[in-house]
Design a protein around this motif. Structure first.
Motif, short mmCIF file in Angstrom:
data_model
loop_
_atom_site.label_atom_id
_atom_site.label_comp_id
_atom_site.label_asym_id
_atom_site.label_seq_id
_atom_site.Cartn_x
_atom_site.Cartn_y
_atom_site.Cartn_z
N LYS A 1 0.77 -1.35 -0.10
CA LYS A 1 0.30 -0.15 0.14
C LYS A 1 0.96 1.13 0.54
N ASN A 2 1.91 0.91 1.25
CA ASN A 2 2.80 2.42 0.71
C ASN A 2 3.61 2.77 -0.06
N PHE A 3 3.66 1.42 -0.70
CA PHE A 3 4.51 1.89 -2.11
C PHE A 3 4.27 2.09 -3.31
N GLY A 4 2.72 1.58 -2.97
CA GLY A 4 1.27 2.09 -4.53
C GLY A 4 1.17 3.55 -3.50
N LYS A 5 0.68 3.80 -2.88
CA LYS A 5 0.94 5.62 -3.03
C LYS A 5 1.80 6.31 -2.84
N ASP A 6 2.94 6.22 -2.89
CA ASP A 6 4.53 6.70 -2.82
C ASP A 6 4.44 6.97 -4.47
N ILE B 1 -7.15 -3.66 -5.02
CA ILE B 1 -6.94 -5.07 -5.16
C ILE B 1 -4.74 -5.47 -5.23
N PHE B 2 -4.54 -5.08 -5.65
CA PHE B 2 -3.18 -4.94 -6.24
C PHE B 2 -2.53 -3.69 -6.32
N PRO B 3 -1.80 -2.75 -5.95
CA PRO B 3 -1.80 -1.16 -5.79
C PRO B 3 -0.49 -1.26 -6.52
N ILE B 4 0.33 -2.20 -6.54
CA ILE B 4 1.70 -1.78 -7.05
C ILE B 4 1.85 -2.16 -8.57
N ARG C 1 14.87 -5.88 -6.28
CA ARG C 1 15.14 -7.36 -6.63
C ARG C 1 15.63 -7.59 -4.56
N LEU C 2 15.68 -6.60 -4.17
CA LEU C 2 16.45 -6.76 -2.47
C LEU C 2 15.42 -7.39 -1.86
N PRO C 3 15.96 -7.81 -0.87
CA PRO C 3 14.99 -8.32 0.08
C PRO C 3 13.84 -7.63 0.93
N GLN C 4 13.59 -7.19 1.62
CA GLN C 4 12.98 -5.21 1.59
C GLN C 4 11.46 -5.73 1.36
N TYR C 5 11.49 -5.79 -0.19
CA TYR C 5 10.06 -6.40 -0.85
C TYR C 5 9.56 -7.23 -0.56
N ASN C 6 8.98 -8.04 0.30
CA ASN C 6 8.50 -9.71 -0.20
C ASN C 6 7.01 -9.30 -0.96
N PHE C 7 7.15 -8.85 -2.24
CA PHE C 7 6.06 -8.68 -3.24
C PHE C 7 6.67 -8.38 -4.78
N ASP C 8 5.79 -8.71 -5.70
CA ASP C 8 6.35 -8.80 -6.95
C ASP C 8 6.14 -7.27 -7.75
N ILE C 9 7.43 -6.42 -7.65
CA ILE C 9 7.48 -5.60 -8.76
C ILE C 9 7.95 -5.63 -10.28
N VAL C 10 9.20 -6.42 -10.20
CA VAL C 10 9.34 -6.68 -11.42
C VAL C 10 8.54 -7.10 -13.19
N GLY C 11 7.49 -8.24 -11.65
CA GLY C 11 7.04 -8.52 -12.74
C GLY C 11 5.90 -8.00 -12.97
#
Length: 596
Positions: A90-95, A157-160, A189-199
């Motif tokens: 949520k925070n990432f998508g909003k930012d 549902i998928f903010p990213i 690609r670093l572990p702090q993101y437990n959700f997919d960005i690149v995909g």
């Protein structure tokens, strides 16, 4: 100091910023060409501290201020740097959406303060509502604001996915153009993101209306893991940024010294650039340290002293220590990572068939000897692979082997860092040891003037690629066609051992090789002997590299004797004295040789 308008603040002062014009122009023009749907998403690859972020910031600023936002061909620039802090979806998508809103509305309403002030949340939305009358926005502005609300209230549902795709969606609906500049892309690609960005970026980066330009400070992750495979494979054009040439590194050293009021001599500037591996950060760090110590750099001895101080406790130490510490903290699951990194820096494999390869068995033996741990080879290999992801060493994936990174300053730092942080030696004693060792080092440059001319010769060949030059510059009756691209241009290259076998400058294209020599001798003309040495070097090159054509060229400050001129003409050797050399530099838009 020049005041340059900005929405993304550059870090390097305008008085110091040097070279990189090729990249600035490439990305600026690529962004503008996107308005005509001729641009592909592009990745800018290069080692850390080569100026990639600075290039993106300067291009974004130029796009923001040099375009008319009401033009149908206007390109909206958007800059975003992926943070390495913990974000939820949520925070990432909003930012990400708020960042887009700042650039989108700021560009179309000519309000750079929207971006500079970094407004967020309700303050940003309120300011945007007040700005509606400044530009006849279509319904897409409402769509962006609606998405922001959906993410805020949890209705997305998928903010990213929605945030990353919004930029392309807007450009598609309006048939407008948005150029997205993404920095620190390896953080996806670093572990702090437990959700997919690149995909979720696959569709976005394929857009002809919304190309994405990406870069970051971990070349291996970008090249191998994000762009080189998976959902983004084949969707990016690539551009490499390398160390500065000797000429541009020299110019940076001189500009930095003038700006920081440090004293360096003209003939030491190219030596500083060479010792720093052409890395602009290292060059600036050395100059800053010289200014801080109020120590003029007059020769290699003083340069060595400055380098020793900076590598052990100065600007270079601070930057590299932060880089290494952060990376190790992410991957130190075996509690041997520091030792493996330190031992990899010490390992110098001189076996002829395996030259340059790290000897994993030797690292294993050293771990047992120093730490009393018998670590399996597979574990050491796993640690080395993870270290290579941070560009702390190189992993040749297809061959399955490792080698030390091609960065002389980083290698020296790792040895110093290892003694302090791994072996626990006293910091002051390590600094003393390095200063003492550097102080006793042999001079690497016995003729500073000659090397300065070599650096200019190299840049002439680079700048003249695919050009036809007047024969006058080379004492040739015919004009000279320079190859359209040199595969490499190198200084001080040795193909064979022995006296006179070190080639001052060698430049190789696919079928043609230039073998060059520099003789900064004043008060007399050059005779035949150096020309014979040049021919001998050319014969070695012909034997080893088998080119279709070899061209020889010598710089002779005061020219050649009559006998040497006849010899040069007979053997097809180009030659340039100081006047012709300076004229050639001026013709190519380069700085003339200094008066020494």
């Amino acid at each position: 100091m020049k005041k340059i308008p900005w929405v993304v603040k550059p870090l390097v002062p305008e008085e110091v910023y040097t070279d990189r014009e090729e990249f600035l122009e490439y990305f600026y023009k690529a962004a503008l060409e996107a308005a005509h749907r001729r641009t592909m998403s592009t990745v800018l690859l290069g080692q850390r501290r080569m100026g990639k972020t600075e290039i993106f910031k300067r291009v974004v600023n130029r796009l923001f201020f040099e375009q008319d936002p009401e033009s149908p061909d206007a390109v909206v620039p958007v800059y975003f740097s992926f943070p390495d802090t913990v974000f939820n979806e949520k925070n990432f998508g909003k930012d990400y959406v708020e960042n887009f809103l700042r650039f989108y509305v700021g560009f179309y309403t000519k309000q750079p303060q929207l971006i500079i002030d970094n407004l967020k949340g309700e303050k940003l939305l309120s300011q945007i509502e007040q700005s509606r009358s400044l530009y006849p926005f279509t319904r897409t502005l409402g769509l962006i604001i609606d998405l922001h609300e959906d993410i805020e209230t949890g209705n997305s549902i998928f903010p990213i996915r929605d945030a990353l795709g919004m930029l392309r969606r807007v450009s598609d609906i309006d048939d407008s153009t948005i150029a997205v500049f993404l920095d620190e892309f390896q953080n996806t690609r670093l572990p702090q993101y437990n959700f997919d960005i690149v995909g979720f970026m696959q569709e976005a980066v394929e857009s002809p209306t919304c190309p994405h330009f990406v870069t970051g400070s971990a070349m291996s992750i970008l090249a191998r893991e994000i762009i080189g495979r998976g959902s983004l494979f084949g969707r990016f054009d690539g551009m490499n940024i390398e160390a500065m040439t000797g000429y541009w590194g020299t110019k940076l050293a001189l500009k930095s010294a003038e700006y920081r009021k440090a004293q360096i001599t003209e003939i030491m500037a190219p030596v500083i650039a060479e010792r720093c591996g052409g890395n602009p950060f290292y060059i600036n760090a050395v100059i800053r340290q010289a200014a801080k110590q109020n120590q003029p750099i007059l020769n290699e001895k003083t340069l060595n002293k400055i380098l020793a101080v900076d590598i052990t406790s100065g600007f270079i130490w601070g930057e590299l220590n932060d880089q290494v510490t952060k990376w190790i903290s992410r991957i130190n699951e075996y509690n041997i990572t520091k030792w493996v990194l330190y031992l990899s820096a010490l390992d110098e494999n001189t076996e002829e068939e395996n030259r340059g390869r790290l000897n994993i068995e030797r690292i294993q033996q050293e771990l047992l000897k120093r730490e009393g741990k018998n670590v399996p080879l597979d574990t050491i290999r796993d640690v080395l692979i993870k270290l290579s992801r941070g560009d702390l060493l190189e992993y040749l994936e297809l061959g399955g082997w490792f080698r030390r990174v091609k960065d002389p300053i980083l290698l020296e730092f790792l040895k110093v860092w290892g003694r302090i942080e791994v072996e626990g030696h006293n910091h002051n004693l390590v600094q003393y040891d390095l200063e003492s060792r550097y102080g006793k080092a042999l001079k690497r440059f016995h003729e500073y003037k000659g090397y300065l001319a070599e650096v200019h010769m190299s840049q002439i060949l680079i700048s003249a690629q695919n050009k036809t030059l007047k024969g006058h510059y080379f004492n040739s009756e015919k004009d000279i066609e320079i190859p359209w691209r040199f595969i490499f241009v190198k200084n001080r290259m040795r193909l064979e051992s022995g006296k006179g076998r070190e080639i001052d400058v060698i430049a190789a294209s696919g079928s043609e090789i230039w073998v060059c020599q520099s003789k900064w001798v004043t008060g007399k003309k050059i005779g035949i002997a150096p020309l014979k040495d040049l021919i001998s070097q050319a014969e070695i090159v012909k034997k080893d590299l088998d080119p279709e054509k070899i061209q020889m060229w010598i710089f002779a400050h005061d020219g050649l004797t009559k006998q040497a001129q006849a010899f040069a003409e007979k053997h097809g050797i180009f030659w340039s004295k100081r006047q012709e050399f300076d004229e050639l530099l001026e013709h190519l838009g380069l700085r003339k040789l200094p008066d020494l």
